[in-house]
Design a protein around this motif. Structure first.
Motif, mmCIF file in Angstrom:
data_model
loop_
_atom_site.group_PDB
_atom_site.id
_atom_site.type_symbol
_atom_site.label_atom_id
_atom_site.label_comp_id
_atom_site.label_asym_id
_atom_site.label_seq_id
_atom_site.Cartn_x
_atom_site.Cartn_y
_atom_site.Cartn_z
ATOM 1 N N GLN A 1 2.924 7.979 7.771
ATOM 2 C CA GLN A 1 1.999 7.041 8.374
ATOM 3 C C GLN A 1 2.780 6.233 9.388
ATOM 4 O OE1 GLN A 1 -1.026 6.915 6.532
ATOM 5 N NE2 GLN A 1 -2.119 5.542 7.912
ATOM 6 N N HIS B 1 1.137 5.364 0.626
ATOM 7 C CA HIS B 1 0.528 6.550 1.222
ATOM 8 C C HIS B 1 1.299 7.772 0.774
ATOM 9 C CE1 HIS B 1 -1.746 3.934 3.960
ATOM 10 N NE2 HIS B 1 -0.613 3.253 4.084
ATOM 11 N N ALA C 1 4.798 2.896 8.438
ATOM 12 C CA ALA C 1 5.062 2.838 6.993
ATOM 13 C C ALA C 1 6.494 3.297 6.706
ATOM 14 C CB ALA C 1 4.067 3.701 6.235
ATOM 15 N N GLU D 1 3.477 0.556 2.953
ATOM 16 C CA GLU D 1 3.047 -0.344 4.001
ATOM 17 C C GLU D 1 2.975 -1.758 3.418
ATOM 18 O OE1 GLU D 1 -0.878 -0.695 6.853
ATOM 19 O OE2 GLU D 1 -0.573 1.118 5.663
ATOM 20 N N ARG E 1 0.845 -1.207 0.000
ATOM 21 C CA ARG E 1 0.000 0.000 0.000
ATOM 22 C C ARG E 1 0.863 1.233 0.000
ATOM 23 N NH1 ARG E 1 -4.957 0.133 3.995
ATOM 24 N NH2 ARG E 1 -5.049 2.212 3.042
ATOM 25 N N TRP F 1 5.115 6.829 1.414
ATOM 26 C CA TRP F 1 5.310 5.879 2.515
ATOM 27 C C TRP F 1 4.672 4.550 2.138
ATOM 28 C CZ3 TRP F 1 4.997 11.006 2.780
ATOM 29 C CH2 TRP F 1 5.959 11.670 3.580
#
Ligand SMILES: Nc1ncnc2c1ncn2[C@@H]1O[C@H](COP(=O)(O)OP(=O)(O)O)[C@@H](O)[C@H]1O
Ligand SMILES: [Mg+2]
Lengths: 365, 292
Positions: A297, A293, A300, A345, A291, A343
């Motif tokens: 985060q 961003h 992350a 994840e 994921r 960022w």
């Protein structure tokens, strides 16, 4: 139709081991793709099954017969070649009739069989033409027809679609798959294109450097690659592989990067990581499982976008995590540009861990 | 061939100039090669007297076919000899050609398809013969033939001509086989053919032009050869045409019209061969086995 069994098959050319101790079983009616990069020994393996080259070691069974020393003509198999290998001085009809003539079939029966195969493949109008008067796609169909006119124990195909243009290739892929389903044929299909293998095959045999790396269903190969080679070969774009260091802080395992970030491992992943004595662990992540961003985060990992490749359906973004490049797929409507801080994840359920030394996947024991 | 665009005439003129000089060159070349033949034919229909006239009579005042009828009539002593020599030549040349194909085809196929120790060395040693002038081997071969007890026989010539023709045949045919994808044979073997059937049914038909071209070469080589025939043959009844013609017509005094008629007849088989097979010949030298 019959099953085909390879047991510890070896082929050497001088000191080169073109095929090295390969074993796998193709069940009756199965479609197996032999896949790997150019020069990994796919054609050699297929030619060994066909009997076109002598085997250096191991056993090959077709049906219940050991065929090691049998001539190709006595193995009762059909083969489709990459360059089609149509007999240039024979008409399409005679090309299709040749395998039947060689088996001394009566003339009337030959004509019936040839016409039937031509009908199925929709090449009836071409029967009186010579191969050089056909387009690539038509030649491909004739080559297929020559394999289909008789009922062989197995079909061997060596990159049969690789000389077609992209559109025709996709179309033929579908047709081949349908033929396989309708005939219930045993097919061994060589390709360097992992997408062809994944889309068509019941099982795939991934080869590299003459060795069989993994033999499993495409889904299993995709979800559980046994080593970094398979992980990087199957799937497009390839799985991102990030070399990291295993770090143990008061019993909590995490993966540390040279760039300074670290990724604490979940319980399940920590269990896998404990099974290696090596400190070098490679983290593998497919583009769809990461994921992204655009804001900082918690947990992350920070990185910078490197390139952005919109394809229409999805946008692929390469992200630099301080030395390692990770590919992520995004919804095409998300605004993103190169050199932008992002960022990442990782989904702990879907990441892969490999031993940095042996390159094998780490498994929970 | 319509020239309308205003900018064209210049370039058209240039191409015309090229085309015309090309034509003139070809005509000169044709004259150069055809005139002696033409003179040969003209002389062959002259009487002995007309042939010796000076200044030369280009077109014979009284053309005659007598020289030919004499040569082709076995009851005539000239004709008897000529037809015998013709038959000898035909025998030697055809045998050389057929044996040549039987040796060259498998050899070329092996060089093309199989990897075996000494392959490269053997392949180049095949060419060794052609690196020396043919006469260099005259004495060694004569001694060899005497040792084999073949001196004076047609067999000695066939063997010799074979060694002359084979290098070219093997090289040319190997090129042909190299051009035939190995997958064609593999396909045939999977389709139920033995290795030999795959060769016979698939490879051979594709290399017919090459086999024909090499056959023509060996035939012509054997048909025209003079020095070895002169050396190896001692019996008058076994002579081949080049030697026979030369001996017979220059024994006492040169019978020029007779000699020319015989020479003309000698060139007929080669010309016929070329005319009949030229389609294959051209194909062999320009296309190779499989058109890509
Ligand atoms: N006839 C041969 N002689 C020597 N080496 C060969 C021969 N055929 C194949 N090889 C070698 O075996 C390896 C595997 O070749 P191949 O089976 O054709 O690969 P692939 O079909 O996977 O591209 C290659 O390294 C190739 O160079
Ligand atoms: Mg291959």
């Amino acid at each position: 139709m019959a099953r085909v069994v390879l047991e510890n098959v070896v082929k050497t050319y001088g000191s080169v081991r073109a095929v090295n101790d390969v074993s796998f079983t193709v069940e009756d009616g199965e479609f197996v793709a032999l896949v790997g990069p150019s020069g990994c020994g796919k054609t050699t393996t297929l030619n060994l099954i066909a009997g076109l080259i002598p085997i250096s070691g191991g056993d090959i069974h077709i049906g219940d017969r050991l065929v090691n020393d049998l001539d190709p003509k006595d193995r009762d198999i059909a083969m489709v070649f990459q360059n089609y290998a149509l007999y240039p001085n024979k008409t399409v009809f005679k090309n299709l009739a040749f395998p039947l003539q060689m088996r001394k079939m009566p003339k009337a029966e030959i004509a019936a069989k040839v016409n039937e195969a031509a009908r199925v493949l929709d090449i009836e109008r071409l029967l009186q033409r010579k191969p050089r008067e056909l387009s690539g796609g038509q030649q491909q169909r004739v080559a297929l027809g020559r394999a289909l006119v008789r009922d062989p124990r197995a079909f061997l195909m060596d990159e049969p679609l690789s000389n077609l243009d992209a559109k025709l290739r996709v179309q033929m892929r579908t047709e081949l798959k349908r033929f396989h389903q309708e005939l219930g044929a045993t097919v061994i299909y060589v390709t360097h294109d992992q997408l062809e293998a994944v889309t068509m095959a019941d099982k795939m045999a991934v080869m590299s450097g003459g060795n069989l790396q993994q033999y499993d269903s495409p889904k299993r190969v995709f979800d559980h690659p046994v080593n970094m080679f398979v992980a990087g070969f199957v799937g497009s774009p390839a799985m991102s592989l990030i070399p990291l260091q295993l770090d143990n802080v008061a019993g909590t395992l995490s993966l540390k990067s040279e760039a300074g970030w670290s990724l604490p491992l979940s319980e399940a992943n920590a269990a896998k990581a404990r099974n290696t004595s090596s400190r070098n662990v490679v983290l593998g992540a497919r583009h769809s499982t990461v994921r992204l961003h655009t804001q900082a985060q918690a947990g992350a990992i920070p990185g910078v976008t490197y390139t952005v490749e919109p394809t229409g359906d999805v946008t692929f973004v390469q992200i630099d995590l301080g030395g390692a490049i990770v590919i992520v797929s995004l919804d095409p409507n998300i605004e993103i540009r190169a050199d932008q801080p992002v960022w990442l994840e990782f989904d702990q359920e879907r990441i892969h861990l490999f031993d940095g030394e042996t390159e094998r996947a780490l498994r929970a024991s | 061939m319509s020239a309308t665009a205003p900018s064209r005439p210049r370039s058209r003129k240039a191409t015309d100039w090229w085309r015309w000089s090309g034509r003139i060159y070809l005509v000169l070349l044709l004259l150069f090669t055809a005139l002696p033949m033409f003179w040969m034919v003209l002389t062959s229909i002259k009487t002995q007297f007309a042939a010796m006239q000076y200044p030369p009579q280009w077109w014979p005042a009284e053309p005659t076919l007598e020289n030919y009828t004499k040569l082709l009539d076995p009851r005539n002593s000239v004709g008897h000899e000529f037809l015998l020599y013709f038959w000898n030549s035909l025998k030697v040349s055809v045998l050389t050609t057929i044996l040549g194909v039987f040796v060259a085809v498998p050899a070329a196929y092996a060089f093309s398809r199989f990897r075996f120790p000494g392959r490269t060395f053997l392949f180049f040693s095949v060419l060794l013969r052609n690196m020396f002038p043919a006469v260099v081997f005259l004495m060694p071969l004569f001694i060899l033939m005497r040792w084999l007890g073949l001196v004076g026989s047609h067999g000695s010539l066939v063997l010799t001509y074979l060694t002359f023709g084979l290098p070219l045949s093997i090289w040319l045919l190997k090129g042909f086989f190299d051009n035939i994808p190995i997958q064609l044979e593999q396909a045939a073997r999977i389709d139920g053919a033995t290795r030999f059937q795959a060769f016979l049914l698939i490879v051979m038909p594709l290399s017919t032009p090459g086999i024909i071209a090499t056959s023509i070469f060996s035939f012509i080589g054997a048909w025209n050869e003079y020095v070895y025939a002169l050396t190896f043959l001692n019996n008058k009844d076994r002579l081949t045409l080049p030697v026979g013609i030369q001996r017979y017509f220059t024994e006492f005094a040169t019978d020029w019209p007779g000699l020319m008629a015989a020479t003309f007849l000698m060139s007929v088989p080669v010309v016929v061969l070329f005319l009949v097979l030229q389609k294959y010949f051209v194909k062999a030298l320009t296309e190779g086995a499989v058109k890509h």
